[in-house]
Every structure is written in C-alpha cells, then in structure tokens.
Design a protein around this motif. Structure first.
Motif, PDB file in Angstrom:
ATOM      1  N   UNK A  46       0.809  -1.272   0.135  1.00 53.54           N
ATOM      2  CA  UNK A  46      -0.106  -0.053  -0.009  1.00 53.54           C
ATOM      3  C   UNK A  46       1.074   1.357   0.058  1.00 53.54           C
ATOM      4  N   UNK A  47       1.797   1.282   0.911  1.00 47.34           N
ATOM      5  CA  UNK A  47       2.731   2.475   0.843  1.00 47.34           C
ATOM      6  C   UNK A  47       3.440   2.591  -0.612  1.00 47.34           C
ATOM      7  N   UNK A  48       4.040   1.401  -1.140  1.00 46.72           N
ATOM      8  CA  UNK A  48       4.551   1.527  -2.341  1.00 46.72           C
ATOM      9  C   UNK A  48       3.638   2.135  -3.428  1.00 46.72           C
ATOM     10  N   UNK A  49       2.480   1.723  -3.486  1.00 43.42           N
ATOM     11  CA  UNK A  49       1.712   2.368  -4.610  1.00 43.42           C
ATOM     12  C   UNK A  49       1.230   3.894  -4.147  1.00 43.42           C
ATOM     13  N   UNK A  50       1.095   4.167  -3.063  1.00 45.04           N
ATOM     14  CA  UNK A  50       0.882   5.593  -2.729  1.00 45.04           C
ATOM     15  C   UNK A  50       2.091   6.431  -3.430  1.00 45.04           C
ATOM     16  N   UNK A  51       3.411   5.993  -3.072  1.00 45.40           N
ATOM     17  CA  UNK A  51       4.644   6.503  -3.356  1.00 45.40           C
ATOM     18  C   UNK A  51       4.699   6.728  -4.903  1.00 45.40           C
ATOM     19  N   UNK A  52       4.189   5.317  -5.501  1.00 48.02           N
ATOM     20  CA  UNK A  52       4.300   5.484  -7.096  1.00 48.02           C
ATOM     21  C   UNK A  52       3.397   6.317  -7.748  1.00 48.02           C
TER      22      UNK A  52
END
Length: 137
Positions: A46-52
């Motif tokens: 989830x954090x990776x997607x928000x960053x991307x």
C-alpha cells in the motif's frame, strides 16, 4: 527446473466517472498497464503504491482510499523472462485530471470498446480487464 525470476509490484485499478480504466505507458516501452511500480525493500504494498502514484501521476492518496483487490501474476511486459506479481488495489474516488510525470510518457483511458486496438501488458489484458469487465471474452 529453474525458478522464474519475479518482480513484485503494487498497482491500482483506477476508473473515471465514465467507467473507463486508467492505464499508463512508461517512456521507451510499448505496453499500457496499471499505474504503480516496484515495492522497495522494507516497504508494504500500500505504501509503495501511494509513493508510485505520487511520483508517476502527482496523485496524493491516503492508505484508507485503497482497497485490496487481490494478487495477480503474469508475464512481465517490459522485462523478458520475468514474472510480474502484483498486489492490486482499487479506489472509490474517481480520477479525472491526471497528467504523466516521472517515467510515464502516455496515459490511456481504456473502455470495453477500445480494448482490441491497444497494446496492453499481459497482466492487464489477461487478469485485470476480465476482473473489471467480466462479460468481455
């Protein structure tokens, strides 16, 4: 037998108010796919997607806006010989104005009527399109 190398990503199924699916094409590639990207070491999906999404589309999302859709695996579009394992999320908020940033060269709004005319990544074509529009053969 050698185990196939796998790339782990987080990606989003994002729709607009017309029911079209947002896809992106990275610079120097031909395939359209869900926005998202690789999960860094120590990062949750989830954090990776928000960053991307912040990097690629200048979108600011909260953890609460992302709903897990499941995990999907298929051939990687831009890395021959690799599998792509995607943690997919959906979001209720409808996206309207997005502009490509970072390595994104082009944005496409996919609808059931223009599926065959576009170059879709294997994961998008084989797993996500049937998930979004189950009635399409």
């Amino acid at each position: 037998m050698l185990e196939q190398k796998t790339i782990h990503i987080a990606a989003a199924v994002m729709m607009d108010d017309k029911g079209r699916l947002l896809l992106v094409r990275k610079r120097g590639t031909v395939y359209f796919m869900q926005p998202g990207g690789k999960i860094e070491p120590g990062e949750d999906a989830r954090s990776a997607l928000i960053r991307e999404l912040r990097e690629e589309l200048n979108l600011e999302l909260s953890q609460e806006e992302l709903t897990p859709l499941g995990e999907f695996t298929d051939s990687a579009a831009n890395e021959p010989g690799y599998l792509l394992h995607a943690c997919m999320f959906s979001m209720e908020r409808r996206i309207q104005d997005v502009k490509p940033a970072a390595e994104i060269e082009e944005i496409l709004w996919l609808s059931p009527s223009n599926i065959s005319s576009n170059q879709l990544a294997p994961l998008t074509l084989n797993k996500i399109v049937p998930h979004v529009w189950p009635s399409i053969p």
